[in-house]
Design a protein around this motif. Structure first.
Motif, mmCIF file in Angstrom:
data_model
loop_
_atom_site.group_PDB
_atom_site.id
_atom_site.type_symbol
_atom_site.label_atom_id
_atom_site.label_comp_id
_atom_site.label_asym_id
_atom_site.label_seq_id
_atom_site.Cartn_x
_atom_site.Cartn_y
_atom_site.Cartn_z
ATOM 1 N N GLU A 77 38.049 -68.142 20.707
ATOM 2 C CA GLU A 77 37.116 -69.107 20.123
ATOM 3 C C GLU A 77 37.706 -70.511 20.196
ATOM 4 N N SER A 78 36.825 -71.471 20.077
ATOM 5 C CA SER A 78 37.256 -72.862 20.098
ATOM 6 C C SER A 78 38.173 -73.156 18.901
ATOM 7 N N GLY A 79 39.198 -73.925 19.149
ATOM 8 C CA GLY A 79 40.113 -74.309 18.068
ATOM 9 C C GLY A 79 41.288 -73.360 17.897
ATOM 10 N N THR A 80 41.280 -72.236 18.642
ATOM 11 C CA THR A 80 42.368 -71.259 18.475
ATOM 12 C C THR A 80 43.649 -71.674 19.212
ATOM 13 N N GLY A 81 43.548 -72.710 20.031
ATOM 14 C CA GLY A 81 44.724 -73.139 20.792
ATOM 15 C C GLY A 81 44.716 -72.599 22.206
ATOM 16 N N LYS A 82 43.530 -72.191 22.659
ATOM 17 C CA LYS A 82 43.402 -71.608 24.001
ATOM 18 C C LYS A 82 43.797 -72.614 25.094
ATOM 19 N N SER A 83 43.255 -73.852 24.990
ATOM 20 C CA SER A 83 43.550 -74.852 26.034
ATOM 21 C C SER A 83 45.040 -75.190 26.040
ATOM 22 N N SER A 84 45.616 -75.314 24.858
ATOM 23 C CA SER A 84 47.054 -75.633 24.795
ATOM 24 C C SER A 84 47.874 -74.509 25.423
ATOM 25 N N THR A 102 42.185 -80.472 25.228
ATOM 26 C CA THR A 102 42.483 -79.897 23.914
ATOM 27 C C THR A 102 41.882 -80.785 22.832
ATOM 28 N N GLY A 103 41.704 -80.249 21.664
ATOM 29 C CA GLY A 103 41.191 -81.069 20.565
ATOM 30 C C GLY A 103 40.377 -80.242 19.604
ATOM 31 N N LYS A 184 49.819 -70.576 17.605
ATOM 32 C CA LYS A 184 50.202 -71.534 16.545
ATOM 33 C C LYS A 184 51.180 -70.951 15.523
ATOM 34 N N ASP A 186 54.305 -71.418 15.231
ATOM 35 C CA ASP A 186 55.210 -72.458 14.684
ATOM 36 C C ASP A 186 54.609 -73.086 13.436
ATOM 37 N N SER A 231 53.927 -69.816 20.265
ATOM 38 C CA SER A 231 53.652 -71.227 19.993
ATOM 39 C C SER A 231 53.607 -71.933 21.344
ATOM 40 N N SER A 232 52.506 -72.605 21.623
ATOM 41 C CA SER A 232 52.402 -73.293 22.924
ATOM 42 C C SER A 232 53.297 -74.520 22.955
ATOM 43 N N PHE A 233 53.778 -74.934 21.784
ATOM 44 C CA PHE A 233 54.667 -76.104 21.750
ATOM 45 C C PHE A 233 56.138 -75.687 21.821
HETATM 46 P P1 GDP Z 1 40.991 -74.667 21.955
HETATM 47 O O1 GDP Z 1 39.834 -75.379 21.354
HETATM 48 O O2 GDP Z 1 41.027 -73.235 21.581
HETATM 49 O O3 GDP Z 1 41.121 -74.884 23.411
HETATM 50 O O4 GDP Z 1 42.297 -75.232 21.231
HETATM 51 P P2 GDP Z 1 43.227 -76.460 21.567
HETATM 52 O O5 GDP Z 1 44.268 -76.053 22.530
HETATM 53 O O6 GDP Z 1 42.392 -77.640 21.884
HETATM 54 O O7 GDP Z 1 43.983 -76.632 20.161
HETATM 55 C C1 GDP Z 1 43.291 -76.945 18.961
HETATM 56 C C2 GDP Z 1 44.288 -77.682 18.064
HETATM 57 O O8 GDP Z 1 45.368 -76.827 17.734
HETATM 58 C C3 GDP Z 1 44.870 -78.905 18.718
HETATM 59 O O9 GDP Z 1 45.012 -79.913 17.756
HETATM 60 C C4 GDP Z 1 46.235 -78.425 19.188
HETATM 61 O O10 GDP Z 1 47.192 -79.468 19.238
HETATM 62 C C5 GDP Z 1 46.602 -77.407 18.131
HETATM 63 N N1 GDP Z 1 47.465 -76.342 18.697
HETATM 64 C C6 GDP Z 1 47.219 -75.594 19.773
HETATM 65 N N2 GDP Z 1 48.219 -74.717 20.014
HETATM 66 C C7 GDP Z 1 49.126 -74.925 19.050
HETATM 67 C C8 GDP Z 1 50.396 -74.318 18.736
HETATM 68 O O11 GDP Z 1 50.907 -73.396 19.406
HETATM 69 N N3 GDP Z 1 51.049 -74.811 17.642
HETATM 70 C C9 GDP Z 1 50.528 -75.809 16.856
HETATM 71 N N4 GDP Z 1 51.242 -76.215 15.820
HETATM 72 N N5 GDP Z 1 49.342 -76.387 17.130
HETATM 73 C C10 GDP Z 1 48.634 -75.958 18.187
#
Ligand code: GDP
Length: 440
Positions: A77-84, A102-103, A184, A186, A231-233
């Motif tokens: 789902e959106s916001g889960t950190g998929k793009s990161s 991302t966002g 996420k 971390d 953690s993608s970071f």
């Molecule tokens: P998407 O909407 O699922 O593609 O998610 P995004 O990759 O855009 O991430 C949504 C938010 O979560 C952004 O603000 C990212 O910086 C944050 N985020 C994504 N992955 C991680 C992670 O592994 N650790 C942390 N702390 N934040 C993350």
């Protein structure tokens, strides 16, 4: 390294078959790039002395390894950190050109392919979360062209919901592999450390996160499903390495090579895996040359050899993030000059000629003589009779050492700030740690 010619005894099938088997036993399953079936086939051709079939089988193996397409679906789902997560897998910075956007807002409604310019055969597909599409799992997979993917990664930043469990069940019915990635982590660790410092225990927290996901899946009748906390970071931490190993083990052997090269150089284990995969390729080429014909062991390198070596080094530097463009990015991040960064590495200097009266071929031969004097017995295997394979292995080891050094780049440049100290440029070490002065 005298002048001589390999004879039929050099290419003796039985001995080659034995050394092939012995060589492949050095590698873990996840970094083996030739299937057991193919190994047996090559061995039996060798034992029968059928060198023509040996060569054509190896040619096919090398072709398959180089041309294997790899398509990875990442859904969530959106916001889960998929793009990161996708950007981290591709080794692309979140703000770089071509990064998955991302966002906090919904950015993906159809599947989006992401390619890597170094690896045109690999595509990461960003799939919209099933919840966004309102399809049932079966229909969703059809719409997303499930047959295109080698495997699915299902990401979530919390425990996995019913929609994701239904999706996983449908993927399994379609006989594809899936992996649950909890992102996420971390952030969970940080929150717990700050909010409950007196009871904070990282390992216990991670176990609890895992158990939480597993229990939920068990309630939905999904047993023995591994969960990977990521953690993608901080890719080098948590379960990312375990995820890589699992994915590699479960891929067909011929697809492992490209995926190993694709994965980011974030740990020593990842770098070692890349090295192992490339060593097998060098070995297959050597075996092919050994089975092909009588190869003259002359005391010079041909122009073709030098060209091949140049191409090999360029490829290795690119795979390990040591090409000029990558080094420029690293230097920029570290706020040091590229020259200073390169002065701490060996691979950028391997092909530079310092003496006016020496050609590159001469320099490489000199280098080769040094390696042979250090590693002595290698030539006795009967396979590394062509200088080019020795040198390819030497290049590979050099690039690997540089890549490992770059893992500690912050440390190194903090220590050497303001000084002209160089770390690696001065010596060649053998496997036992003995060092030799190097002119490269
Ligand atoms: P998407 O909407 O699922 O593609 O998610 P995004 O990759 O855009 O991430 C949504 C938010 O979560 C952004 O603000 C990212 O910086 C944050 N985020 C994504 N992955 C991680 C992670 O592994 N650790 C942390 N702390 N934040 C993350």
């Amino acid at each position: 390294m005298g002048q001589s010619t390999s004879t039929t005894s050099d290419t003796d099938g039985g001995r080659l078959a034995l050394s092939f088997d012995k060589f492949l036993k050095n590698f873990k399953l996840e970094s083996t790039i030739v299937s057991q079936d193919t190994v047996r086939k090559i061995q039996s051709h060798l034992e029968e002395g059928d060198l023509q079939s040996t060569v054509s089988t190896i040619n096919k193996v090398l072709r398959d390894i180089d041309s294997a397409p790899l398509n990875i679906a990442v859904t969530g789902e959106s916001g889960t950190g998929k793009s990161s997560f996708i950007n981290a897998l591709r080794g692309v910075g979140q703000e770089e050109e071509g990064a998955a956007e991302t966002g906090p807002v919904e950015t993906t409604v159809v599947r989006t392919p992401y390619k890597h310019k170094k690896f045109p055969n690999v595509t990461l597909w960003d799939l919209p979360g099933m919840g966004t599409t309102k399809f049932q799992a079966h229909r969703y997979l059809q719409e997303m062209k499930f047959g295109d993917y080698d495997f699915f990664i299902i990401v979530s930043a919390t425990r996995f919901k019913d929609t994701e469990v239904h999706l996983a069940t449908a993927i399994r019915k379609m006989k594809k592999n899936f992996y649950f990635v909890r992102t996420k982590v971390d952030s969970d660790v940080y929150n717990q450390r700050v909010s409950k410092p007196s009871i904070f225990n990282k390992d216990e927290l991670l176990q609890k996160l895992r158990d939480d996901c597993v229990t939920h899946l068990k309630n939905a009748n999904m047993r023995n499903i591994p969960i990977f906390l990521v953690s993608s970071f901080e890719l080098a931490s948590y379960d990312f390495q375990r995820l890589e190993t699992t994915l590699l083990k479960e891929l067909p052997a011929h697809k492992r090579h490209i995926f190993m090269q694709y994965l980011p150089n974030v740990t020593e284990a990842a770098i070692d895996r890349k090295r192992d995969s490339l060593k097998q390729k060098v070995w297959l080429e050597a075996l092919k040359a050994g089975a092909s014909a009588t190869i003259p062991l002359v005391g010079y390198l041909s122009e073709n050899d030098v060209e091949t070596l140049k191409e090999t080094l360029t490829l290795y530097r690119s795979y390990f993030g040591l090409d000029d463009a990558s080094l420029e990015t690293v230097a920029k991040d570290l706020h040091v000059s590229v020259e200073k960064l390169k002065a701490n590495l060996m691979s950028p200097h391997l092909l530079s000629v310092e003496k006016d009266d020496e050609s590159l071929g001469d320099k490489l031969l000199r280098c080769l003589e040094k390696i042979c004097s250090i590693s002595g017995g290698l030539i006795a295997t009967g396979l590394y009779f062509r200088k080019i394979f020795y040198l390819q292995n030497y290049f590979l080891d050099t690039v690997v050492r540089d890549a490992k050094l770059l893992l500690k780049k912050e440390e190194i440049f903090k220590d050497s700030e303001g000084s002209e100290q160089t770390y690696m440029h001065q010596e060649v070490r053998d496997e036992n740690g003995k060092s030799e002065a190097s002119s490269s």
